[in-house]
Design a protein around this motif. Structure first.
Motif, mmCIF file in Angstrom:
data_model
loop_
_atom_site.group_PDB
_atom_site.id
_atom_site.type_symbol
_atom_site.label_atom_id
_atom_site.label_comp_id
_atom_site.label_asym_id
_atom_site.label_seq_id
_atom_site.Cartn_x
_atom_site.Cartn_y
_atom_site.Cartn_z
ATOM 1 N N ILE A 94 0.866 -1.173 0.000
ATOM 2 C CA ILE A 94 0.000 0.000 0.000
ATOM 3 C C ILE A 94 0.905 1.225 0.000
ATOM 4 N N GLU A 95 0.356 2.362 -0.345
ATOM 5 C CA GLU A 95 1.130 3.601 -0.318
ATOM 6 C C GLU A 95 0.643 4.471 0.831
ATOM 7 N N VAL A 96 1.580 4.931 1.622
ATOM 8 C CA VAL A 96 1.281 5.822 2.742
ATOM 9 C C VAL A 96 2.012 7.128 2.483
ATOM 10 N N LYS A 97 1.303 8.243 2.637
ATOM 11 C CA LYS A 97 1.902 9.552 2.346
ATOM 12 C C LYS A 97 2.196 10.324 3.625
ATOM 13 N N HIS A 98 3.376 10.921 3.631
ATOM 14 C CA HIS A 98 3.784 11.828 4.699
ATOM 15 C C HIS A 98 4.543 12.978 4.055
#
Length: 231
Positions: A194-198
């Motif tokens: 999955i892609e997690v954005k910060h």
């Protein structure tokens, strides 16, 4: 055979203090008047070493041992509590993560292990960058390790160096680099991600639910943190 927690703590502390002074095992052994093989046994943490021998090694570094008692794994609980109290952005700032990812470039990879769990908001300690890399990209990964001055973990020595970098070679997939420790999960195909954005940056990570089923080290920390959060 289960390793002694005390022996492992002594091993990790001595190794950290030695490397922070840029001393090899042989150099410290010579200064302490002990053999390199004896020092290597201490740093492997396989068993509780001779206390006089340990004291001599630490004294050479102008350090001494102190003995205290605490609740079982209290240091780990304290670390989990400290991390939980800090914003995620601060926890990420402690890692050279962006520099590692920028240097990896287009080498196919995922973040896994405790690194992936941390990015997903779980306050677990991270002492290195955990990557998943495909076996067919092994040559490119090895070239990257060479470019960042990688040294392979040597279980026999209890230290880095003395082994070929290639993941195909026998040994733990663990390297020391200019960016700190890198651990790799070599696989035929990259796991589900999955892609997690910060901070406007996306990180491709193995989901926490998958880590709990496939990564015993991370799963143990996740369980411990959840128990504390529920309590």
């Amino acid at each position: 055979m289960t390793k002694s927690s005390l022996a492992q703590q002594i091993a990790a502390t001595l190794r950290r203090e030695r490397t922070s002074r840029f001393l090899t095992q042989q150099a410290l052994a010579d200064l302490a008047g002990i053999s390199q093989s004896a020092l290597a046994r201490i740093e492997r943490g396989d068993r509780v070493p001779s206390i006089p021998l340990v004291e001599r090694a630490f004294a050479t570094l102008d350090l001494q041992l102190r003995v205290t008692v605490e609740q079982l794994d209290a240091h780990l609980d304290a670390q989990l509590d400290e991390l939980a109290a800090r914003p995620l952005a601060d926890r990420l700032d402690d890692l050279p993560l962006d520099r590692v990812l920028e240097r990896l470039g287009d080498l196919p990879h995922l973040l896994t292990g405790c690194t992936a769990a941390l990015i997903q908001g779980v306050p677990v300690p991270v002492d290195g960058i955990d990557l998943a890399v495909r076996w067919r990209d092994s040559a490119r990964f090895t070239a990257w390790l060479e470019a960042v001055y990688g040294q392979r973990w040597n279980e026999r020595w209890g230290d880095y160096g003395g082994l070929r970098l290639e993941p195909e070679e026998p040994g733990e997939h663990r390297w020391r680099t200019r960016y700190g420790e890198i651990r790799a999960q070599m696989c035929d195909e990259l796991p589900e991600a999955i892609e997690v954005k910060h901070r406007d940056r996306g990180y491709r990570v193995v989901p926490v639910g998958v880590l709990e089923l496939t990564d015993p080290r991370t799963a143990s920390l996740l369980q411990r943190w959840r128990s504390r959060a529920a309590g």
